[in-house]
Each structure stands twice: as structure tokens, then as C-alpha cells.
Write an enzyme that holds these catalytic residues in place. Structure first.
Site, PDB file in Angstrom:
ATOM      1  N   ASP A   1      46.119 -55.529 -15.493  1.00 47.28           N
ATOM      2  CA  ASP A   1      46.478 -54.350 -14.965  1.00 47.28           C
ATOM      3  C   ASP A   1      46.459 -54.432 -13.361  1.00 47.28           C
ATOM      4  OD1 ASP A   1      47.761 -51.976 -14.808  1.00 47.28           O
ATOM      5  OD2 ASP A   1      46.756 -51.322 -16.678  1.00 47.28           O
TER       6      ASP A   1
ATOM      7  N   HIS B   1      51.477 -52.932  -6.431  1.00 50.00           N
ATOM      8  CA  HIS B   1      50.739 -52.058  -7.485  1.00 50.00           C
ATOM      9  C   HIS B   1      50.118 -52.944  -8.501  1.00 50.00           C
ATOM     10  CE1 HIS B   1      51.455 -47.845  -5.997  1.00 50.00           C
ATOM     11  NE2 HIS B   1      52.280 -48.758  -5.015  1.00 50.00           N
TER      12      HIS B   1
HETATM   13  P1  ADP Z   1      51.229 -47.753 -15.149  1.00 48.31           P
HETATM   14  O1  ADP Z   1      51.560 -47.677 -13.756  1.00 48.31           O
HETATM   15  O2  ADP Z   1      51.449 -49.427 -15.356  1.00 48.31           O
HETATM   16  O3  ADP Z   1      52.258 -46.910 -16.098  1.00 48.31           O
HETATM   17  P2  ADP Z   1      48.898 -46.437 -14.813  1.00 48.31           P
HETATM   18  O4  ADP Z   1      47.486 -46.333 -15.711  1.00 48.31           O
HETATM   19  O5  ADP Z   1      48.200 -46.874 -13.417  1.00 48.31           O
HETATM   20  O6  ADP Z   1      49.818 -47.382 -15.500  1.00 48.31           O
HETATM   21  O7  ADP Z   1      49.499 -45.108 -14.722  1.00 48.31           O
HETATM   22  C1  ADP Z   1      50.126 -44.553 -15.659  1.00 48.31           C
HETATM   23  C2  ADP Z   1      50.326 -42.879 -15.375  1.00 48.31           C
HETATM   24  O8  ADP Z   1      51.097 -42.353 -16.125  1.00 48.31           O
HETATM   25  C3  ADP Z   1      49.111 -42.015 -15.307  1.00 48.31           C
HETATM   26  O9  ADP Z   1      49.037 -41.190 -14.158  1.00 48.31           O
HETATM   27  C4  ADP Z   1      49.122 -41.340 -16.631  1.00 48.31           C
HETATM   28  O10 ADP Z   1      48.683 -40.275 -16.544  1.00 48.31           O
HETATM   29  C5  ADP Z   1      50.466 -41.045 -16.750  1.00 48.31           C
HETATM   30  N1  ADP Z   1      50.960 -41.002 -18.250  1.00 48.31           N
HETATM   31  C6  ADP Z   1      50.782 -42.180 -18.940  1.00 48.31           C
HETATM   32  N2  ADP Z   1      51.122 -41.798 -20.506  1.00 48.31           N
HETATM   33  C7  ADP Z   1      51.462 -40.394 -20.085  1.00 48.31           C
HETATM   34  C8  ADP Z   1      52.174 -39.476 -20.928  1.00 48.31           C
HETATM   35  N3  ADP Z   1      52.553 -39.597 -22.143  1.00 48.31           N
HETATM   36  N4  ADP Z   1      52.816 -38.091 -20.645  1.00 48.31           N
HETATM   37  C9  ADP Z   1      52.410 -37.950 -19.329  1.00 48.31           C
HETATM   38  N5  ADP Z   1      51.878 -38.887 -18.330  1.00 48.31           N
HETATM   39  C10 ADP Z   1      51.587 -39.994 -18.702  1.00 48.31           C
HETATM   40  O1  F6P Z   2      52.592 -49.221 -11.364  1.00 46.73           O
HETATM   41  C1  F6P Z   2      53.352 -50.419 -11.901  1.00 46.73           C
HETATM   42  C2  F6P Z   2      54.848 -49.742 -12.225  1.00 46.73           C
HETATM   43  O2  F6P Z   2      55.349 -50.690 -12.629  1.00 46.73           O
HETATM   44  C3  F6P Z   2      55.298 -48.917 -11.086  1.00 46.73           C
HETATM   45  O3  F6P Z   2      55.921 -49.568 -10.089  1.00 46.73           O
HETATM   46  C4  F6P Z   2      56.364 -48.013 -12.015  1.00 46.73           C
HETATM   47  O4  F6P Z   2      56.731 -47.029 -11.263  1.00 46.73           O
HETATM   48  C5  F6P Z   2      55.589 -47.582 -12.989  1.00 46.73           C
HETATM   49  O5  F6P Z   2      54.734 -48.872 -13.166  1.00 46.73           O
HETATM   50  C6  F6P Z   2      56.298 -47.296 -14.110  1.00 46.73           C
HETATM   51  O6  F6P Z   2      57.210 -48.126 -14.498  1.00 46.73           O
HETATM   52  P1  F6P Z   2      59.060 -47.955 -14.477  1.00 46.73           P
HETATM   53  O7  F6P Z   2      59.198 -47.482 -13.076  1.00 46.73           O
HETATM   54  O8  F6P Z   2      59.812 -49.423 -14.530  1.00 46.73           O
HETATM   55  O9  F6P Z   2      58.918 -46.874 -15.590  1.00 46.73           O
END
Ligand code: ADP
Ligand code: F6P
Length: 542
Positions: A365, A157
Site C-alpha cells: 500500500d 499515491h
Molecule cells: P485507498 O486509497 O487505496 O483506497 P486508503 O486507506 O489510503 O486506501 O484510503 C481509503 C479511504 O477510503 C479512507 O479515507 C477511508 O475512510 C475511505 N473508505 C474506505 N471504506 C469506506 C467505506 N465503506 N465508506 C466510506 N469511506 C470508506
Molecule cells: O489511493 C490510490 C487510488 O488509486 C487513488 O488514485 C484512487 O482515487 C483511489 O485509490 C480509489 O480508486 P478509484 O479511483 O479507482 O476508485
């Protein structure tokens, strides 16, 4: 029928109530698994004094979830250690934050072995196993050692780093070798896949065999790029829900006569929030006319608190938001609103819809699903503008966004100014192109492409009788010109492969089909949470 077994460190099917830890992987997998009668296996998120291998089973929202608890030492060495102090920073190009400690590596291998030992008895002949993310790179090797010969795929990912960077990792060769125990290895973008291939060709003496096949370490695997998407249909529906509308109204009331810019990210140094705050500050400094006209809402739920770098970035963002507000705030206006809470999905959809601009500016990212959610939540007749980092995987697909270098507060300020000045026609035109992509390359397309390609691996490879069986195949020297050429890259699977994936989908997943057939002696103990085991084997009709 083959079942799909999904394995990831974080196993958090969303309750939709905003209670669970956030992250793109959990959101995508919950959506991807909804139509399958498969199993989702991983860490419970809890620690116990001594690892027992006891399985906790739950059926949540049509998905059977099997989790194990880990020991405190596992948490420190595997999750906080090798995964989040070594691999995460290195793969996000933060060599300065990368810690190399042998105990982390040992903990990482140990937890992968424990996962394999607990999971192996649950795997039946013909099951497809799909492993996710950097926490679990050695899992297939461990499963193979336990005699599992099923097709196993791996999807990363996060970014795969340039090979010069990867070689700074002690025992990098073992890490890459572990990926050769899979049948298929998938990346978010062509760039990450190519970086992997370059390592294999340059540092592992590997060869490219065409059609996305790579051979090294005595094994042949397939590689491909499979950009992850969101459940766009569901998000559009959420954006129109009663709660989303209420959130929209609340924000509209609080931002009357002002335009809101939004950022939504886990509180992670890879997300570029400091540079983003500086970009917003610069906008205020350079455009006094915009002061009091705009406000910036940054939502940043706390993440990975057991890692120093995360505590430090939190402190720096607290200070920075305070400084900008101290400099520019007035009795009736705070330029920065900075909150560290989780929100329900429908509330988040309302927030996105209320924003005129989204700032999605990670320094690196893998994909970034927030960018796609923002697009899906917009009002088609009056959409907001997406400002997107060129270093997010999503920039490959969302080319109609305003693309910026996230390291440059100047560029961010300029893009913000352009976004805030953009006329309705251009906003609609850009949004249509973005939404078209978000809708077409959604989470279902991602799942079907990957599962289809995984299901097809052995068939295609076994058909090459001249090369012998795929699994266990020994490396043979190939002529130099068989090395990978640029046009040898794997194509994303066509319709026929996606068709194989749909054949695996279980039409009765939410009906009478057994959720999980446990072979005798499965796991070392079985703890059923929520329901008794009888009702688990026969999920209720919904
Ligand atoms: P990562 O996997 O690195 O966290 P992404 O942008 O791919 O980054 O995914 C983040 C996910 O977490 C998204 O689906 C987003 O809606 C969710 N998210 C981020 N901040 C919040 C929050 N404050 N409350 C609920 N969901 C959140
Ligand atoms: O999308 C990348 C990622 O590291 C996922 O593997 C992971 O579930 C998510 O971000 C959130 O991180 P964590 O599981 O460490 O809270």
C-alpha cells in the site's frame, strides 16, 4: 498570487454522506484544497459517446471543481486498462495480474493528451500545477508540448516498484521519461523514492546531482518523499459527533460482551483481506476461549468492478466469510460480519471507535489512510490497538502499531491475540505515540511540504547560474562520483519552504476572491452545474 491547480483522475470532493466512491486520494485532496482558491481538475466519472472536451464546473465545499466526461473506450483502455490492469497490479507487486495490451497504452496516452488539451487554457502564468497518481504520469509532457512552462509537480499515491520489476513493463523507459517533464516528483516513502532513483541511475543512465536532484533524458528534476496524512483535527471532531456516538452505541449494543475487530478497505486484492480472514480463522481455531468473545467486522465497498481481478477477489471473500461463519457460528453469534457498503465519514469514525483492534494488513500500500483514521478516532482513555502491515507506507510512521507480515495468517493471528490481551497502560502508551504522528504529519503538513518544495524548485535551480535555466536544461555528462550517494537524499522541506506554501494559501478562498478566472476561450465549452456562472465567479461568504 499563484493559484494551486490540482489534477487527479478521481475528482470527488466528499459530500460527507457516504455516497461518493471512496479512496485515500479524494479524501486527502478535498482536505488539502479547502484553504486554497485553486482548482481541482479531473474525470467526472461519467462516460459519453464521443469526447467533447466540455468542462463541467462546480463549487463544492469551498473548492472549484472542473471535470470532463470520457468516452467508453477511454474508460476501458485508460482507467480499467492501463491504469488498473497494468500499472496498479505491477506497482503492487502482482505481476501475475498485470496485463500488457498495446491498446491500453494508447488509450492512456490519448486520455492524458485530452486532459492536457482541456486543462491548458485554464492555466495562468504563475499557477502551480500539482498532478496526482499513476493515471496521469504523462500529463506534464503533454502540457509542455502545448507550451505550458509553469512549475508542475507529480505525487504518486501508490508504491513505486523495485527497478527489476519495473523493467518487465513494455516501454518502461517512456513512462519514466515522462516523469522528467515535471519539476518535482514526490513519493510516499523513502523506499519508493529510492526505488525510483535506482531505476534512473541503473536503467536510464541518469545521475544524481545531490539535494534530491536527478538528471536523465536531458532534464533535471527534483525528487522527494512526502508521506500523506489525514485531517486529524477534523477526524477527532467527527469521532465525537452525534452520529458517530449513535453508531458507536448501535455497535456496542450489537457486540455486548464481545470485542470487535475491524477492517475497512476498498475491495481490492492489494489490501490482503483473504490472508486477514485466514488470520482471524486461525485465531478462532487456536484459541477456543476467544470464540463467542470476539467478532470481526470487515467493511469493504466494491471497487473497480470493470476489472476481472476485482470481481474474482469479491467472489473469494464472499466464500471465505461464509466458510468461517459456517464453521464457527452459533445461534447467537456470527464471527465474521462482512459488508460491502459505503458509510458516511462520521459513521465510520463511530465504527473505528467501537473497535478494540483494527486489522490494516495490505500486501502492499502506498500509505493507507484507514490506519491513521482509526488512530485519530480512538478514545484517549481507552484506545484500541492497531495491527499494521509492514508493507503499508504508514508503517514507516506508525511504528508503535503491532507490525505484521500480511502474507502470514499465523503472524496475523498472533498479533490479534497480543492486541486482545494488551493491558490498558500499554494501549495508551502505544496510542499516544501513534496519535502524535497522525496529528503532526497530517494532510496540511503534507500539502505544505509538497507545494513549498514545488514553489521553490525554479528559484533554487535558477540560482545555480552555472547550470543554466532549469526548464529545458540540456543534460551534460557528469563525473561518475556525482552519482547519487545515500546521504544525497532530499530532505523534507524545512520551515522556509513550508512558509512559501502558506504564502500561496488564499486567506480569501471562501470570501470574495474569484474562484476561477477563466481566460477567453477557455475549454471548448463550459457547463456550469449547480449554480450559474456569475455566482461561481464570486462564491458566497460562509
Ligand atoms: P485507498 O486509497 O487505496 O483506497 P486508503 O486507506 O489510503 O486506501 O484510503 C481509503 C479511504 O477510503 C479512507 O479515507 C477511508 O475512510 C475511505 N473508505 C474506505 N471504506 C469506506 C467505506 N465503506 N465508506 C466510506 N469511506 C470508506
Ligand atoms: O489511493 C490510490 C487510488 O488509486 C487513488 O488514485 C484512487 O482515487 C483511489 O485509490 C480509489 O480508486 P478509484 O479511483 O479507482 O476508485
Amino acid at each position: 498570487m499563484s493559484r494551486l491547480i490540482v489534477v487527479s483522475n478521481r475528482v470527488t470532493p466528499p459530500s460527507g454522506k457516504g455516497e461518493e466512491a471512496v479512496g485515500g486520494l479524494a479524501m486527502a485532496l478535498a482536505a488539502a484544497l479547502r484553504e486554497y482558491s485553486g482548482l481541482w481538475f479531473g474525470w467526472s466519472g461519467k462516460t459519453i459517446p464521443e469526447f467533447s472536451g466540455q468542462l463541467n464546473l462546480q463549487r463544492i465545499d469551498g473548492v472549484t471543481v472542473a471535470t470532463v466526461d470520457l468516452e467508453e473506450a477511454d474508460l476501458n483502455e485508460y482507467y480499467n486498462g492501463y491504469a488498473n490492469k497494468t500499472l496498479w497490479p505491477l506497482f503492487h507487486y502482482r505481476q501475475d495480474l498485470t496485463a500488457y495490451d498495446r491498446s491500453f497504452d494508447e488509450g492512456y496516452q490519448r486520455v492524458n493528451r485530452r486532459f492536457a488539451e482541456t486543462l491548458a487554457p485554464l492555466i495562468e502564468e504563475g499557477d502551480l500545477v500539482w498532478v496526482h497518481d499513476y493515471h496521469l504520469i504523462p500529463l506534464a509532457r503533454e502540457l509542455r508540448e502545448l507550451g505550458i512552462t509553469n512549475r508542475i509537480g507529480f505525487f504518486l499515491h501508490i508504491p513505486w516498484p523495485a527497478h527489476q520489476l519495473l523493467t518487465t513493463l513494455p516501454r518502461h523507459s517512456e513512462l519514466v521519461q515522462a516523469l522528467f517533464a515535471y519539476d518535482l516528483v514526490g513519493f510516499q516513502t523513502p523506499e519508493y523514492r529510492q526505488a525510483f532513483e535506482e531505476y534512473v541511475l541503473n536503467d536510464a543512465d541518469g545521475v544524481g546531482l545531490g539535494e534530491g536532484r536527478l538528471r536523465a533524458f536531458g532534464r533535471t528534476i527534483r525528487v522527494g518523499d512526502f508521506p500523506i496524512g489525514i485531517d486529524a483535527e477534523e477526524f477527532v471532531r467527527l469521532a465525537d459527533s452525534a452520529r458517530a456516538r449513535r453508531t458507536f452505541d448501535v455497535l456496542a449494543a450489537h457486540t455486548a460482551f464481545r470485542r470487535m475487530i475491524v477492517g475497512v478497505d476498498r475491495l481490492d486484492y492489494s489490501k490482503g483481506m483473504e490472508e486477514r480472514f485466514l488470520g482471524f480463522e486461525r485465531l478462532l481455531a487456536e484459541h477456543p476461549d476467544l470464540r463467542r468473545e470476539v467478532l470481526f467486522l470487515q467493511i469493504a465497498p466494491i471497487s473497480r468492478e470493470g476489472v476481472d481481478a476485482y470481481r474474482e477477489i469479491r467472489g473469494r471473500l464472499d466464500a471465505l466469510s461464509g466458510r468461517i461463519n459456517g464453521e464457527y457460528a452459533d445461534i447467537d453469534w456470527n464471527p465474521v460480519r462482512y459488508v460491502n457498503r459505503n458509510y458516511r465519514r462520521d459513521e465510520l469514525a463511530g465504527v473505528y471507535r467501537a473497535a478494540k483492534v483494527a486489522l490494516v494488513t495490505p500486501l502492499r500500500d502506498g500509505m493507507n489512510l484507514v490506519a491513521k483514521e482509526f488512530v485519530a478516532a480512538q478514545d484517549p482513555t481507552d484506545p484500541g490497538v492497531l495491527v499494521l502491515s509492514r508493507f503499508a507506507g504508514a508503517a514507516n510512521q506508525l511504528t508503535s502499531a503491532l507490525i505484521v507480515n500480511p502474507n502470514s495468517p499465523e503472524e496475523i493471528a498472533e498479533a490479534l491475540h497480543q492486541a486482545l490481551s494488551m493491558d490498558l497502560m500499554e494501549r495508551i502508551e502505544r496510542w499516544r505515540a501513534l496519535f502524535d504522528n497522525v496529528q503532526r504529519e497530517d494532510v496540511t503538513a503534507w500539502r505544505d511540504a509538497f507545494v513549498g518544495a514545488l514553489a521553490a524548485t525554479r528559484d533554487r535551480d535558477q540560482a545555480r547560474s552555472a547550470e543554466g535555466p532549469f526548464y529545458g536544461e540540456q543534460a551534460r555528462p557528469l563525473p561518475v562520483d556525482a552519482r547519487l550517494q545515500p546521504n544525497d537524499r532530499t530532505e523534507r522541506p524545512g520551515k522556509d519552504q513550508a512558509g512559501e506554501a502558506s504564502a500561496l494559501r488564499d486567506p480569501e478562498a471562501r470570501g470574495d476572491a474569484p474562484a476561477l478566472r477563466l481566460p477567453t476561450g477557455a475549454g471548448r465549452g463550459l457547463q456550469v452545474l449547480g449554480r450559474d456562472q456569475g455566482s461561481l465567479a464570486r462564491p458566497p461568504r460562509t
